[in-house]
Design a protein around this motif. Structure first.
Motif, PDB file in Angstrom:
ATOM      1  N   VAL A   1       1.715  32.740  15.738  1.00 46.69           N
ATOM      2  CA  VAL A   1       0.607  32.070  16.445  1.00 46.69           C
ATOM      3  C   VAL A   1       0.609  32.485  17.907  1.00 46.69           C
ATOM      4  CG1 VAL A   1      -0.293  29.842  17.218  1.00 46.69           C
ATOM      5  CG2 VAL A   1       0.579  30.084  14.886  1.00 46.69           C
ATOM      6  N   SER A   2      -0.553  32.972  18.374  1.00 45.43           N
ATOM      7  CA  SER A   2      -0.643  33.343  19.793  1.00 45.43           C
ATOM      8  C   SER A   2      -1.706  32.536  20.535  1.00 45.43           C
ATOM      9  CB  SER A   2      -0.900  34.840  19.954  1.00 45.43           C
ATOM     10  OG  SER A   2      -2.098  35.208  19.309  1.00 45.43           O
ATOM     11  N   TYR A   3      -2.443  31.682  19.832  1.00 49.53           N
ATOM     12  CA  TYR A   3      -3.383  30.769  20.490  1.00 49.53           C
ATOM     13  C   TYR A   3      -3.792  29.683  19.506  1.00 49.53           C
ATOM     14  CZ  TYR A   3      -7.123  33.173  17.925  1.00 49.53           C
ATOM     15  OH  TYR A   3      -7.918  33.699  16.933  1.00 49.53           O
ATOM     16  N   LEU A   4      -4.338  28.598  20.030  1.00 49.86           N
ATOM     17  CA  LEU A   4      -4.911  27.517  19.221  1.00 49.86           C
ATOM     18  C   LEU A   4      -6.361  27.347  19.631  1.00 49.86           C
ATOM     19  CD1 LEU A   4      -2.736  26.194  17.447  1.00 49.86           C
ATOM     20  CD2 LEU A   4      -3.096  24.059  18.657  1.00 49.86           C
TER      21      LEU A   4
ATOM     22  N   ARG B   1       4.970  28.581  24.430  1.00 48.31           N
ATOM     23  CA  ARG B   1       3.710  28.042  24.964  1.00 48.31           C
ATOM     24  C   ARG B   1       2.552  28.819  24.327  1.00 48.31           C
ATOM     25  NH1 ARG B   1       2.751  28.764  30.663  1.00 48.31           N
ATOM     26  NH2 ARG B   1       1.680  26.769  30.863  1.00 48.31           N
ATOM     27  N   VAL B   2       1.519  28.083  23.878  1.00 43.26           N
ATOM     28  CA  VAL B   2       0.367  28.697  23.209  1.00 43.26           C
ATOM     29  C   VAL B   2      -0.901  28.228  23.921  1.00 43.26           C
ATOM     30  CG1 VAL B   2      -0.934  28.873  21.052  1.00 43.26           C
ATOM     31  CG2 VAL B   2       1.577  28.749  20.992  1.00 43.26           C
TER      32      VAL B   2
ATOM     33  N   TRP C   1      -7.626  38.450  14.897  1.00 40.10           N
ATOM     34  CA  TRP C   1      -7.315  39.718  15.561  1.00 40.10           C
ATOM     35  C   TRP C   1      -8.412  40.086  16.561  1.00 40.10           C
ATOM     36  CZ3 TRP C   1      -9.277  44.565  16.336  1.00 40.10           C
ATOM     37  CH2 TRP C   1      -8.395  45.575  16.694  1.00 40.10           C
ATOM     38  N   LEU C   2      -9.664  39.909  16.134  1.00 40.54           N
ATOM     39  CA  LEU C   2     -10.789  40.205  17.026  1.00 40.54           C
ATOM     40  C   LEU C   2     -10.789  39.270  18.237  1.00 40.54           C
ATOM     41  CD1 LEU C   2     -13.581  40.743  14.327  1.00 40.54           C
ATOM     42  CD2 LEU C   2     -12.597  42.503  15.812  1.00 40.54           C
ATOM     43  N   PHE C   3     -10.490  37.992  17.992  1.00 36.89           N
ATOM     44  CA  PHE C   3     -10.444  37.007  19.079  1.00 36.89           C
ATOM     45  C   PHE C   3      -9.335  37.368  20.076  1.00 36.89           C
ATOM     46  CE2 PHE C   3      -9.585  32.990  21.195  1.00 36.89           C
ATOM     47  CZ  PHE C   3     -10.832  32.386  21.279  1.00 36.89           C
ATOM     48  N   ALA C   4      -8.149  37.682  19.555  1.00 36.64           N
ATOM     49  CA  ALA C   4      -7.015  38.008  20.423  1.00 36.64           C
ATOM     50  C   ALA C   4      -7.276  39.291  21.213  1.00 36.64           C
ATOM     51  CB  ALA C   4      -5.753  38.158  19.577  1.00 36.64           C
TER      52      ALA C   4
ATOM     53  N   LEU D   1      -4.857  38.603  24.063  1.00 39.75           N
ATOM     54  CA  LEU D   1      -3.757  37.733  23.660  1.00 39.75           C
ATOM     55  C   LEU D   1      -2.772  38.522  22.804  1.00 39.75           C
ATOM     56  CD1 LEU D   1      -5.951  34.632  22.746  1.00 39.75           C
ATOM     57  CD2 LEU D   1      -4.461  34.844  24.745  1.00 39.75           C
ATOM     58  N   PRO D   2      -1.502  38.087  22.732  1.00 41.08           N
ATOM     59  CA  PRO D   2      -0.486  38.835  21.963  1.00 41.08           C
ATOM     60  C   PRO D   2      -0.826  38.908  20.475  1.00 41.08           C
ATOM     61  CG  PRO D   2       0.535  37.183  23.378  1.00 41.08           C
ATOM     62  CD  PRO D   2      -0.923  36.909  23.417  1.00 41.08           C
ATOM     63  N   ILE D   3      -0.467  40.049  19.870  1.00 40.40           N
ATOM     64  CA  ILE D   3      -0.604  40.237  18.418  1.00 40.40           C
ATOM     65  C   ILE D   3       0.804  40.487  17.897  1.00 40.40           C
ATOM     66  CG2 ILE D   3      -1.593  41.645  16.583  1.00 40.40           C
ATOM     67  CD1 ILE D   3      -3.926  42.279  18.486  1.00 40.40           C
ATOM     68  N   ILE D   4       1.377  39.480  17.230  1.00 40.23           N
ATOM     69  CA  ILE D   4       2.793  39.485  16.867  1.00 40.23           C
ATOM     70  C   ILE D   4       2.955  39.875  15.397  1.00 40.23           C
ATOM     71  CG2 ILE D   4       4.906  38.083  16.745  1.00 40.23           C
ATOM     72  CD1 ILE D   4       3.429  36.143  18.764  1.00 40.23           C
ATOM     73  N   GLN D   5       3.712  40.947  15.137  1.00 38.53           N
ATOM     74  CA  GLN D   5       4.002  41.325  13.749  1.00 38.53           C
ATOM     75  C   GLN D   5       4.996  40.332  13.177  1.00 38.53           C
ATOM     76  OE1 GLN D   5       5.390  45.327  13.176  1.00 38.53           O
ATOM     77  NE2 GLN D   5       5.552  45.113  10.945  1.00 38.53           N
ATOM     78  N   ILE D   6       4.718  39.850  11.937  1.00 43.45           N
ATOM     79  CA  ILE D   6       5.580  38.823  11.342  1.00 43.45           C
ATOM     80  C   ILE D   6       6.181  39.249  10.006  1.00 43.45           C
ATOM     81  CG2 ILE D   6       4.576  36.785  12.477  1.00 43.45           C
ATOM     82  CD1 ILE D   6       2.741  36.513  10.041  1.00 43.45           C
ATOM     83  N   LEU D   7       5.681  40.347   9.419  1.00 45.17           N
ATOM     84  CA  LEU D   7       6.240  40.856   8.164  1.00 45.17           C
ATOM     85  C   LEU D   7       6.503  42.345   8.316  1.00 45.17           C
ATOM     86  CD1 LEU D   7       3.950  38.931   5.699  1.00 45.17           C
ATOM     87  CD2 LEU D   7       6.438  39.015   5.436  1.00 45.17           C
TER      88      LEU D   7
END
Length: 941
Positions: free
Chosen positions: A325-328, A388-389, A417-420, A425-431
């Motif tokens: 999660v990079s934003y809410l 912090r988000v 992805w488009l929003f970030a 905003l950060p795009i965090i790889q999780i897998l």
């Protein structure tokens, strides 16, 4: 006499009305069958040829089921509350009831002249007090009920009060508002009556709540989502905006799972069921709480605003992605937005909210390409990582869906992805299996988690239960099932609707007494909101409750009266119940329902909801109201065009060129009234007199005719392509119209209207009439036994029509009738045994002509509708004879009908005994006979 359809049809329509031929009884020993059409809103324009399509199909089926020995209930009524009559009242001052009554008279006349077998003794009108008394009564039952999740059904509110008295709120598992209180029984005992009623309102199945609604200022009312299209009202095309209002709502979400599961038990078109599944939108996931970062002291609580928690709760179907999660995002209309916006971001946020209000919720959900949003200036804390988000608002989030907040995981969701990317905003790889996330999102569940704290190295199947358990242990979330469906807004700020049987006292709603029902719609001086913006009912003088401050000023929505009307048909004149237990037990549910697919997420969903509720309270027996549903296709308009020539400067002239020559000129295409066009040929004199601007028209013809252009479009007055059934009935008769509408194509498919082919159906009925009459048009039938060929023709049509009706393939039956009549005409058949059965078979399609011939055949008037459908005998279709072609030296000479059981010696004996064959031999010597059974006889001489 020749076929005098006008006299015949008027005669039998009067007979049916006088004798109540189609009146259904609720205590018959016959098996029951309930056929229902979606009842119409009686508009001022009356019926056009597209409207009766479904009614004709249901009528054919109803008549057929009567012939099959069923006690058929086939009623009709009017959904007579509606916006058009009110808009007309606003424009003219005429009371909507007067307009509605006149419109109903037109509809009734048109329906009667098409020859429908409706049981008019059960007619209902939703705007009649005797009807809406029970709509109000059902509202009251909903208000006095709550949904017990333990028992999975609605119960009387008194059982909830008993739980509160005994154990407080601890053991209550209910469908309710999110902000219900937690209290002990001792606390409940100390609550004031006002506090108790306020809390109970959070559990009731109909309740008041501030909601974001589709507000149409021009219409002065709230519109349902299905009444809004592209930001404008479906009726009138007026702008619609999002607005917060205190509204009555129905807790349909309590029934979401049952509504979903019930779809597997009913015979409905799969597209309709899929639309309801998507509308209900079941999602399995987790609820997660993100703590709001507060720059003030942690012990300090907010001193103003609406925020009641230090957490923002989100629902996600991919809890496994929470470390990414990079934003809410909050919905722009979320009630906490103003409070969570910092002073530096206030202007940007308010501007964004203003822009969002111009869009409908459907538009916001449909727009997946536009990226927009605004940063609130506030941060929240990711509960699993402590990161912090940033908190944004964006219009793709709706306040009414879930919690009105979503978490953004850019590496796994393309919208995120488009929003970030847009907001850097950060795009965090999780897998570890995710690929190319610098180019686009990868939603895979494959591989093992990275950058994901305590689930690193786990698979999806391993991570999800671990996370759900951790969230619950840490009291920051839990596994949860969510539904996209929201509670249904139940109110309109209009006059012409059912009054809601509620009065207010100290701003709390209370029901009127049942003995005070119906709460009658009062008279008012204008049908507009008051000068202070209150609904029109605020204009009513002296309209006030005996106790309390004032009645509810909103009226019920358009779907209220149609959400239970099939039960009223079962016992339409009952003054003490909406329908008696005996009638409900006998008729049970609708066996066949025919109507438009446009009601998929409106009427068809609300009806299922109310039906389940009434069953929960023991008033009805069936879980589902409509066992089988058929959606008839739309009959589209077939528009005609004339081509006006423009001069060199592009200005219109008074000259019109025929369609085949228009390429030689600069022209403008203009719609022309299809009723002055026949076989695409324009009636020039009628065109000139049609409108003043065409009085001096000149024409360039082809072959002495003006040929119009053609295009298939929606049938509409503005396109002058509306065909009035009155005109066709006047010219060809109702039986012709009925059969032609079925002949146009399969019931479920849309098809263009084309009057050009109706003449063929009229000629067929005339030819059918001719079977019963001699050359002088005298009724003449024979009691001689029919031939095998005649029996074969009859039993072919018996089987064909029976099979076609059972599978609702009405169009193929019509062509089969034509073939059968042609065969019997060629056979010169006038045998009573054949023709009487043919009358019965055709009667569901063309009832008037068949009633007349039935009586002429010596039967009792009115008995045709309840005679038995002929029994099919397959033996008559067995080919036991063959018309052998007999050739002499290879040249065909004659046909000889012989039994297929005969061997060659027997065939030769019959052949040589035939005088006609002997003439062909002419004394020549026979060399040999070539005989192939069932195929040929070839004689060589």
């Amino acid at each position: 006499m020749d076929y005098q359809f006008k006299e015949i049809e008027q005669k039998w329509q009067k007979f049916w009305a006088d004798h109540q031929t189609f009146k259904a009884e609720s205590n018959s020993e016959k098996p029951k069958y309930y056929v229902l059409d979606m009842f119409p809103y009686p508009s001022g324009a009356g019926l056009h040829v597209g409207h009766p399509l479904g009614y004709i199909a249901s009528d054919i089926f109803s008549r057929y089921k009567r012939l099959k020995g069923f006690n058929v209930l086939h009623p009709m009524g009017y959904d007579s509350f509606g916006l058009p009559a009110e808009q007309y009242a606003i424009q003219t001052g005429q009371h909507p009831a007067i307009t509605t009554e006149a419109n109903i008279a037109t509809y009734r006349r048109q329906l009667d002249q098409i020859g429908f077998s409706f049981d008019w003794s059960r007619e209902v009108r939703t705007s009649e007090p005797s009807y809406y008394k029970w709509t109000q009564w059902i509202f009251m039952q909903l208000f006095n009920s709550w949904y017990n999740l333990e028992n999975d059904r609605a119960e009387d509110i008194t059982t909830l009060i008993e739980k509160f008295n005994a154990s407080g709120s601890a053991d209550v598992k209910a469908a309710c508002d999110e902000d219900v209180k937690s209290f002990l029984p001792s606390d409940w005992a100390t609550f004031t009556e006002e506090e108790k009623q306020t809390e109970l309102l959070k559990y009731r199945l109909t309740y008041l709540r501030e909601s974001t609604v589709n507000w149409c200022p021009a219409l002065g009312t709230v519109l349902a989502n299905d009444e809004v299209k592209d930001g404008f009202s479906e009726r009138g095309g007026f702008p619609v905006e999002q607005k917060k209002m205190m509204q009555w709502s129905m807790r349909i979400t309590a029934y979401a799972e049952r509504l979903l599961q019930g779809l597997d038990t009913i015979d409905w078109p799969e597209p309709i069921k899929e639309m309801q599944r998507n509308w209900i939108g079941k999602s399995v996931g987790a609820s997660v709480r993100f703590k709001i970062e507060d720059l003030r002291s942690t012990n300090e609580t907010p001193d103003s605003g609406l925020r009641t928690s230090d957490y923002i709760e989100v629902f996600t179907t991919r809890v496994d992605t929470i470390f990414g999660v990079s934003y809410l995002v909050l919905a722009p209309e979320h009630e906490w937005v103003a409070e969570l916006t910092t002073p530096e971001q206030k202007a940007e946020v308010e501007n964004y909210i203003a822009q969002t209000k111009k869009k409908s919720e459907l538009d916001r959900m449909a727009d997946t390409k536009t990226v927009s949003g605004a940063f609130t200036g506030t941060y929240v804390i990711n509960p699993v990582s402590g990161e912090r988000v940033p908190l944004y608002i964006a219009d793709y989030v709706l306040a009414g869906y879930g919690t009105g907040a979503v978490m953004g995981v850019p590496s796994g969701d393309q919208r995120d992805w488009l929003f970030a990317t847009h907001f850097n905003l950060p795009i965090i790889q999780i897998l570890d299996a995710q690929k190319d996330i610098d180019i686009q999102a990868d939603p895979t569940k494959e591989g093992r988690y990275i950058n994901s704290g305590f689930i690193n190295g786990l698979t999806y199947q391993e991570a999800v239960p671990l996370l759900n358990n951790w969230l619950e242990e840490e009291n920051v979330g839990k596994a949860k099932v969510n539904f996209r469906q929201r509670d249904a807004i139940f109110g309109r700020q209009r006059y012409w609707g059912e009054p809601i049987p509620v009065y207010f006292k100290d701003d709390l709603p209370f029901l009127i007494k049942e003995e005070e029902l119906p709460l009658i719609l009062p008279e008012i001086d204008k049908y507009l909101p008051t000068e202070t913006g209150e609904p029109p009912l605020a204009r009513a003088e002296g309209w006030a409750p005996a106790a309390g401050d004032h009645f509810e000023l909103s009226t019920m929505p358009g779907w209220a009266g149609s959400s239970w009307y099939w039960y009223r048909y079962m016992d339409a004149n009952n003054d003490t119940d909406f329908a008696s237990k005996e009638a409900i037990e006998y008729w049970q549910a609708v066996d066949l329902y025919i109507g438009g697919s446009e009601h998929a997420t409106g009427h068809l969903l609300y009806s299922r909801f109310w039906n389940k509720f009434l069953k929960d309270l023991g008033y009805t027996k069936e879980e589902e109201p409509f066992k089988k549903l058929i959606n008839q296709g739309m009959i589209q308009g077939r528009s005609n065009f004339v081509y006006r020539i423009n001069d060199a400067e592009g200005k219109p002239t008074h000259t019109y060129v025929s369609a085949g020559l228009k390429k030689e000129y600069k022209t403008s295409a203009l719609h022309v009234d299809v009723n002055i066009v026949e076989n695409d040929t324009l009636d020039l004199n009628k065109f000139k007199s049609w409108r003043e601007e065409y009085a001096n028209a000149e024409f360039i013809l082809e072959g002495g005719k003006y040929i119009c252009g053609v295009e298939v479009e929606k049938m509409s007055k503005s396109k002058f392509n509306v065909v009035n059934p009155d005109d066709l009935i006047e010219r060809y008769g109702a039986d012709t119209l009925r059969m032609y509408e079925m002949f146009l194509g399969p019931l479920e498919q849309s098809k263009p209207w084309n009057t050009n082919g109706i003449e063929g159906v009229f000629k067929f009925l005339r030819k059918f009439w001719r079977l019963f009459h001699n050359e002088a048009w005298e009724f003449t039938v024979s009691d001689v036994e029919p031939t095998k060929a005649e029996l074969k023709s009859l039993h072919k049509i018996i089987k064909k029509v029976q099979d076609d009706i059972e599978r609702f393939s009405f169009n193929t039956s019509v062509s089969s009738f034509m073939i059968a009549v042609n065969e019997l005409t060629d056979l010169k058949c006038n045998k009573r045994i054949i023709l009487q059965d043919l009358v019965v078979i055709l009667s569901p399609y063309a009832p008037h002509i068949c009633e007349e011939l039935w009586v002429q055949l010596g039967n009792e008037a009115g008995s045709l509708s309840y005679t038995a459908f002929p029994t099919f005998n397959a033996d008559h279709l067995v080919e036991d004879e063959f018309a052998y072609p007999v050739s002499v030296n290879g040249k065909m000479k004659m046909n000889l009908n012989l039994s297929l059981t005969l061997a060659q010696p027997e065939v030769e004996a019959i052949l040589f005994a035939n005088e006609q064959f002997q003439k062909f031999l002419d004394g020549k010597t026979l060399k040999k006979i070539i005989f192939v059974k069932g195929k040929i006889i070839n004689v060589v001489v």
